[in-house]
Design a protein around this motif. Structure first.
Motif, PDB file in Angstrom:
ATOM      1  N   ILE A 193     -37.016  15.721 -25.972  1.00 45.85           N
ATOM      2  CA  ILE A 193     -35.787  16.331 -26.476  1.00 45.85           C
ATOM      3  C   ILE A 193     -34.742  15.504 -27.192  1.00 45.85           C
ATOM      4  N   GLU A 194     -34.766  14.130 -26.791  1.00 44.79           N
ATOM      5  CA  GLU A 194     -33.660  13.240 -27.531  1.00 44.79           C
ATOM      6  C   GLU A 194     -34.450  12.935 -28.735  1.00 44.79           C
ATOM      7  N   LEU A 195     -35.565  13.018 -28.949  1.00 45.96           N
ATOM      8  CA  LEU A 195     -36.330  12.455 -30.141  1.00 45.96           C
ATOM      9  C   LEU A 195     -36.425  13.691 -31.211  1.00 45.96           C
ATOM     10  N   THR A 196     -36.475  14.815 -30.727  1.00 44.16           N
ATOM     11  CA  THR A 196     -36.732  16.182 -31.772  1.00 44.16           C
ATOM     12  C   THR A 196     -35.528  16.812 -32.079  1.00 44.16           C
ATOM     13  N   ALA A 197     -34.530  16.914 -31.033  1.00 43.66           N
ATOM     14  CA  ALA A 197     -33.627  17.784 -31.065  1.00 43.66           C
ATOM     15  C   ALA A 197     -32.290  17.198 -32.098  1.00 43.66           C
ATOM     16  N   LYS A 198     -31.854  17.991 -33.042  1.00 44.11           N
ATOM     17  CA  LYS A 198     -30.592  17.650 -33.885  1.00 44.11           C
ATOM     18  C   LYS A 198     -29.249  17.440 -33.340  1.00 44.11           C
ATOM     19  N   PRO A 199     -29.166  19.022 -32.765  1.00 47.03           N
ATOM     20  CA  PRO A 199     -27.683  19.079 -32.194  1.00 47.03           C
ATOM     21  C   PRO A 199     -27.306  18.116 -31.128  1.00 47.03           C
ATOM     22  N   VAL A 200     -26.249  17.696 -31.268  1.00 49.92           N
ATOM     23  CA  VAL A 200     -25.900  16.667 -30.116  1.00 49.92           C
ATOM     24  C   VAL A 200     -25.842  17.488 -28.629  1.00 49.92           C
ATOM     25  N   GLN A 201     -25.217  18.904 -28.978  1.00 55.73           N
ATOM     26  CA  GLN A 201     -25.077  19.831 -27.707  1.00 55.73           C
ATOM     27  C   GLN A 201     -26.530  19.959 -26.954  1.00 55.73           C
ATOM     28  N   ARG A 211     -29.078  17.823 -26.926  1.00 57.42           N
ATOM     29  CA  ARG A 211     -29.308  16.436 -26.221  1.00 57.42           C
ATOM     30  C   ARG A 211     -28.497  16.287 -24.883  1.00 57.42           C
ATOM     31  N   PHE A 212     -27.209  16.628 -25.122  1.00 55.76           N
ATOM     32  CA  PHE A 212     -26.571  16.501 -23.835  1.00 55.76           C
ATOM     33  C   PHE A 212     -26.923  17.467 -22.920  1.00 55.76           C
ATOM     34  N   ALA A 213     -27.165  18.530 -23.152  1.00 52.62           N
ATOM     35  CA  ALA A 213     -27.851  19.446 -21.944  1.00 52.62           C
ATOM     36  C   ALA A 213     -28.858  19.084 -21.609  1.00 52.62           C
ATOM     37  N   ALA A 214     -30.052  18.559 -22.205  1.00 49.92           N
ATOM     38  CA  ALA A 214     -31.083  17.998 -21.634  1.00 49.92           C
ATOM     39  C   ALA A 214     -30.952  16.671 -20.633  1.00 49.92           C
ATOM     40  N   ARG A 215     -30.019  15.890 -21.099  1.00 50.29           N
ATOM     41  CA  ARG A 215     -29.680  14.774 -19.996  1.00 50.29           C
ATOM     42  C   ARG A 215     -29.080  15.301 -18.959  1.00 50.29           C
ATOM     43  N   LEU A 216     -28.199  16.401 -18.820  1.00 52.80           N
ATOM     44  CA  LEU A 216     -27.175  16.776 -17.934  1.00 52.80           C
ATOM     45  C   LEU A 216     -28.257  17.549 -16.849  1.00 52.80           C
ATOM     46  N   GLY A 238     -31.643  17.210 -16.772  1.00 50.35           N
ATOM     47  CA  GLY A 238     -32.693  16.265 -16.096  1.00 50.35           C
ATOM     48  C   GLY A 238     -32.059  15.556 -14.972  1.00 50.35           C
ATOM     49  N   ILE A 239     -30.896  14.927 -15.278  1.00 48.77           N
ATOM     50  CA  ILE A 239     -30.176  14.102 -14.227  1.00 48.77           C
ATOM     51  C   ILE A 239     -29.922  14.512 -12.944  1.00 48.77           C
ATOM     52  N   SER A 240     -29.042  15.988 -13.103  1.00 51.72           N
ATOM     53  CA  SER A 240     -28.601  16.527 -12.101  1.00 51.72           C
ATOM     54  C   SER A 240     -29.865  16.896 -11.000  1.00 51.72           C
ATOM     55  N   TYR A 241     -30.654  17.813 -11.806  1.00 51.20           N
ATOM     56  CA  TYR A 241     -31.865  18.364 -11.066  1.00 51.20           C
ATOM     57  C   TYR A 241     -32.603  17.027 -10.339  1.00 51.20           C
ATOM     58  N   GLY A 242     -32.933  16.275 -11.064  1.00 49.50           N
ATOM     59  CA  GLY A 242     -33.576  14.792 -10.680  1.00 49.50           C
ATOM     60  C   GLY A 242     -33.112  14.315  -9.552  1.00 49.50           C
ATOM     61  N   LEU A 243     -31.405  14.143  -9.500  1.00 48.12           N
ATOM     62  CA  LEU A 243     -30.954  13.472  -8.311  1.00 48.12           C
ATOM     63  C   LEU A 243     -30.960  14.331  -7.049  1.00 48.12           C
ATOM     64  N   VAL A 244     -30.512  15.690  -7.223  1.00 44.91           N
ATOM     65  CA  VAL A 244     -31.049  16.593  -6.181  1.00 44.91           C
ATOM     66  C   VAL A 244     -32.319  16.578  -5.594  1.00 44.91           C
ATOM     67  N   ALA A 245     -33.442  16.738  -6.382  1.00 45.24           N
ATOM     68  CA  ALA A 245     -34.612  16.717  -5.850  1.00 45.24           C
ATOM     69  C   ALA A 245     -35.013  15.580  -5.286  1.00 45.24           C
ATOM     70  N   LEU A 246     -34.490  14.348  -5.920  1.00 48.15           N
ATOM     71  CA  LEU A 246     -34.988  13.033  -5.272  1.00 48.15           C
ATOM     72  C   LEU A 246     -34.502  12.716  -3.741  1.00 48.15           C
ATOM     73  N   VAL A 247     -33.050  13.292  -3.509  1.00 50.86           N
ATOM     74  CA  VAL A 247     -32.491  13.395  -2.180  1.00 50.86           C
ATOM     75  C   VAL A 247     -33.408  13.955  -1.085  1.00 50.86           C
ATOM     76  N   VAL A 248     -33.760  15.401  -1.580  1.00 52.35           N
ATOM     77  CA  VAL A 248     -34.247  15.941  -0.825  1.00 52.35           C
ATOM     78  C   VAL A 248     -35.812  15.708  -0.375  1.00 52.35           C
TER      79      VAL A 248
END
Length: 425
Positions: A83-91, A93-98, A100-110
């Motif tokens: 998504i960082e490579l192909t998406a042009k709108p900043v919004q 890319r920011f949503a993909a980061r948000l 990915g990080i939030s879901y990954g952290l929650v799943a990591l803890v569980v």
């Protein structure tokens, strides 16, 4: 033993590739390279967990290392990098980061804290995470798989749409996007469903595809840098061999005209002693004979016809003063080149305003809702001031350096037909 050796070799190869990508990331400062470097590190950790389990039996630590890094975080990082490579709108890319990080952290803890199913924990072999984890960790792994697949499909679809819209910056992204999509799919399938040796082969193949996709983007960046350097060199050559521009000046008008030749003069009469006192040679003397009367001087029979070629040119009518002259240039920039172009155009405006008195207005605007659009507006006192501006060295330098950031331009010439201008300078 074979599975352990293969997993160990694949781990070392993935770590080497991750190191190379980290070097490229530090050099180019591109977000997708940083994310894919992390994906390679996570894939290497997943392979290391497989190697430890193959050599010494799958303990809870080795299994969690394989499932968390190789089955959960590595696919998510691959999708976010795409998504960082192909998406042009900043919004976007920011949503993909948000997400990915939030879901990954929650799943990591569980996945780290949730107890394993002791009845399904294998002593050897390569287990599937769904067979060992409970309902909640298994659901989180399934959700991560769904998010990864959706993000990969969205990244490829975005690239295809951009190419269909003739976005030239999207053409080089087709192959890296396809490779990253295949890598993410293989990663999800290998860790979640493939048995035994195929699980290691699949995860190693995913690491190789990620590295190859990232290498293609760095190769394109190197080509762009080479083009930038070539354009700068061409601009410097043009500046070196371009003579200094002088404003157009009309030659001074000859108000005196050319000297009119004098009309022919009659021969002067002979003087005493047979000598001639005028400027012209004495005509031949007649033979001796009876005395004759001297020839009377020739009289002019009328005015001499003027010679047009030698005549004084008639005065030219005064040219009416030229009004202000303006120009609007619409720039369509390549994705990611906005800041570099803004720096160059701001430098051009500063130098031009300081050096030229004929500039009334010189601005550059960003279009709201279109981050790759720039509109430059220039207003000069007259056309001569515009011509002088175009011959300046910093204008030549700007045209040479900015061409690598511009996809297309549209030039509109303006002529003031009414109204008045305030005193701007």
């Amino acid at each position: 033993m074979v599975e352990g050796m293969l997993a160990l070799v694949a781990t070392l190869a993935a770590l080497v590739g991750a190191g190379l990508l980290v070097q490229s990331t530090l050099k180019e400062r591109r977000a997708h390279l940083a994310v894919w470097s992390g994906a390679l590190v996570l894939t290497a950790l997943g392979l290391a967990g497989m190697a430890l389990g193959s050599f010494g039996g799958f303990s809870a630590g080795a299994f969690r290392l394989m499932a968390v890094t190789g089955g959960l975080l590595a696919p998510l990082a691959t999708a976010v990098g795409l998504i960082e490579l192909t998406a042009k709108p900043v919004q976007v890319r920011f949503a993909a980061r948000l997400v990915g990080i939030s879901y990954g952290l929650v799943a990591l803890v569980v996945l780290v804290l949730d107890p394993l199913s002791t009845s399904s924990t294998p002593e050897s072999g390569l287990p599937n995470p769904g067979d060992v984890y409970g309902v909640l960790p298994g659901s989180l792994l399934t959700g991560a798989t769904v998010l990864t697949v959706l993000a990969l499909i969205a990244g490829v679809a975005t690239t295809v749409v951009r190419t269909q819209n003739r976005d030239k910056s999207a053409y080089p992204l087709m192959l890296p996007a396809a490779l990253a999509t295949v890598a993410g799919m293989i990663n999800v399938i290998a860790v979640g469903w493939l048995p035994g040796l195929l699980k290691i082969v699949g995860l190693a193949a995913a690491a190789g595809l990620i590295f190859f996709a990232a290498s293609k983007t760095t190769a394109e960046s190197a080509e762009d840098d080479a083009e930038d350097a070539e354009a700068e060199q061409e601009a410097e050559d043009e500046m070196a061999f371009d003579p200094p521009h002088r404003p157009h000046q009309q030659p001074p008008r000859n108000t005196q005209g050319m000297r009119r030749p004098e009309p022919p003069q009659p021969p002067m009469p002979p003087q005493q002693g047979g000598r001639h006192t005028g400027q012209r040679p004495m005509p031949p003397q007649p033979p001796a004979g009876p005395p004759t009367q001297a020839m009377p001087p020739m009289q002019s029979t009328g005015p001499v016809a003027p010679d047009d070629w030698y005549a004084t040119p008639p005065p030219q009518p005064a040219q009416p003063p030229m009004g202000p002259y303006g120009q609007i240039v619409v720039y369509t920039l390549l994705d990611g080149r906005e800041q570099a172009f803004d720096r160059q155009v701001n430098q051009l405006i500063g130098e031009a305003v300081r050096a030229e008195d004929g500039i009334l207005i010189f601005t550059c605007h960003e279009v709201e809702g279109a981050p790759t659009q720039r509109i430059s507006y220039q207003l000069f006192r007259d056309r001569a001031s515009y011509n002088e501006h175009q011959g300046r060295p910093y204008v030549h330098r700007f045209h040479g350096e900015s061409r690598t950031h511009v996809l297309a331009t549209n030039v509109i010439d303006l002529k003031l037909t009414g109204g008045s201008l305030p005193v701007l300078r």
